[in-house]
Scaffold this active site. Structure first.
Site, short mmCIF file in Angstrom:
data_model
loop_
_atom_site.label_atom_id
_atom_site.label_comp_id
_atom_site.label_asym_id
_atom_site.label_seq_id
_atom_site.Cartn_x
_atom_site.Cartn_y
_atom_site.Cartn_z
N ALA A 121 -32.38 18.48 -6.90
CA ALA A 121 -31.92 19.83 -6.58
C ALA A 121 -30.79 20.25 -7.52
CB ALA A 121 -31.44 19.89 -5.13
N GLU A 122 -29.93 19.31 -7.87
CA GLU A 122 -28.77 19.64 -8.69
C GLU A 122 -29.15 19.88 -10.15
OE1 GLU A 122 -25.78 20.35 -7.85
OE2 GLU A 122 -25.91 19.86 -5.74
N SER A 123 -29.92 18.97 -10.71
CA SER A 123 -30.11 19.01 -12.16
C SER A 123 -31.55 18.85 -12.62
CB SER A 123 -29.30 17.88 -12.81
OG SER A 123 -29.83 16.62 -12.41
#
Ligand SMILES: [Zn+2]
Length: 365
Positions: A82-84
């Protein structure tokens, strides 16, 4: 939003995009499928190294970070995705960097290393999550799943907000962030987590030609299968399709187009669904849902690329959806769906993701 690492990751309002309340048309499944829910995911992750679908270079760092943080590996994997998207060079307009999207100032408290280095970033992430977990633990009681949700919320909104609300703070972004990671996404990373019954992958011929993304510019935001959305009954925890979203807006957004040639067979207004059947083999039935208005009607025969409506958040079965997105279903060949016989849970839904990929209709994920 606190001092937590921030990210501009697209907000996902997908997890309540379920079809409920279709009334007497269908019944809850008789047998209870082996569910990929919090409990099975946590159990599966008690055996470390049971995490799948993460890039090789992340396997060991995710395992270590999960141990440091005391979190399931699949939760860590889903969060890093989700972040990267596992892109170690990822950045955000807010200045977050690297696999875990740390702000440099936060990263510096946990590491002397390189924010873009996978090992360094994941090691710092593990320590940071362990700290967050400690702060929010008093608000989780003895519920281990709540503790995971609160820790994720603290990461997204800052631990101060979790402390203030003694729960996941009522910010749509944060609620969506937590739901996205704990429901649809982490299932993808848990080995041995079975798909719901009646939701088998299609192993037949897919027919000729490429498809197009039914939501041009849309990003894949939620997968097919079991998930665990608080407040929904057990039978309703199946996601019968995939979600795509162009952004984080409300109301009409991106244009929804036919991914392949279709005969339009009905409109299921309650959930804003255009229903259609492929005119070519293998005559899959499809549903394109959560639109407010339609540019097609039953009986239309339309070519690939024809506009059908716009991505929105119309879902009468569950009330308003938080974020506009396209909910897309593919069903095995069968009787055409009409306004009155459409049923996401008739056991014919198949996972659209591998099909969209095979047909070149989904970008990198
Ligand atoms: Zn959906």
């Amino acid at each position: 939003m606190g001092n937590a690492t921030k990210t501009s990751t697209i907000i996902i309002g997908s997890t309540i995009a379920l079809f409920l309340g279709v009334g007497t048309l269908w019944q809850p499944p008789q047998e209870t499928p082996v569910a990929c829910n919090d409990t099975t995911i946590n159990a599966a992750n008690n055996k470390t190294g049971n995490t799948i679908n993460v890039p090789d270079e992340y396997k060991e760092p995710i395992k270590k970070a999960a141990q440091t943080a005391g979190l399931p590996e699949s939760t860590v994997a889903a969060q890093i995705q989700a972040e990267s998207q596992f892109d170690r060079m990822a950045g955000s307009p807010a200045g977050a960097q690297g696999p875990a999207q740390f702000l440099p100032s936060t990263f510096a408290k946990y590491s002397n290393g390189d924010i873009h280095n996978i090992e360094d970033s994941m090691e710092a992430y593990g320590k940071y999550m362990a700290d967050l977990k400690k702060i929010v633990k008093p608000f989780a009681g003895d519920d281990p799943n709540k503790l995971i949700r609160l820790t994720l919320a603290a990461y997204n909104a800052g631990p101060g907000n979790v402390s203030q609300y003694k729960d996941v703070p009522p910010f749509p972004e944060t609620k969506n962030y937590v739901e996205k990671i704990t429901s649809g996404a982490q299932m993808k990373f848990t080995g041995g987590c079975k798909q719901v019954s009646g939701a088998k992958a299609w192993n037949g011929d897919l027919g000729k030609g490429e498809w197009t993304n039914p939501l041009p510019g849309g990003q894949f935001t939620s997968g097919f299968g079991r998930r665990n959305v608080p407040g929904l009954p057990a039978w309703a925890q199946m996601h019968a399709g995939v979600d795509l979203a162009t952004g984080s807006g409300y109301g009409p957004q991106g244009t929804v187009i036919a991914p392949t040639d279709l005969k339009i067979t009905g409109i299921y207004g309650k959930d804003g669904c255009v229903l259609g059947t492929m005119t070519a083999e293998p005559h899959f039935r499809m549903a394109f849902c959560h639109m407010d208005d339609y540019q097609v009607k039953a009986g239309d025969e339309i070519k690939k690329g024809t506009e059908m409506g716009r991505e929105s958040n119309h879902a009468g079965s569950v009330g308003a959806l938080v974020i506009s997105h396209l909910h897309f279903e593919i069903h095995k060949p069968g009787d055409d769906y009409t306004d009155s016989n459409f049923n996401p849970y008739d056991g014919t839904a198949i996972d659209p993701e591998p099909i969209l990929k095979e047909k070149g209709a989904l970008g990198g994920r």
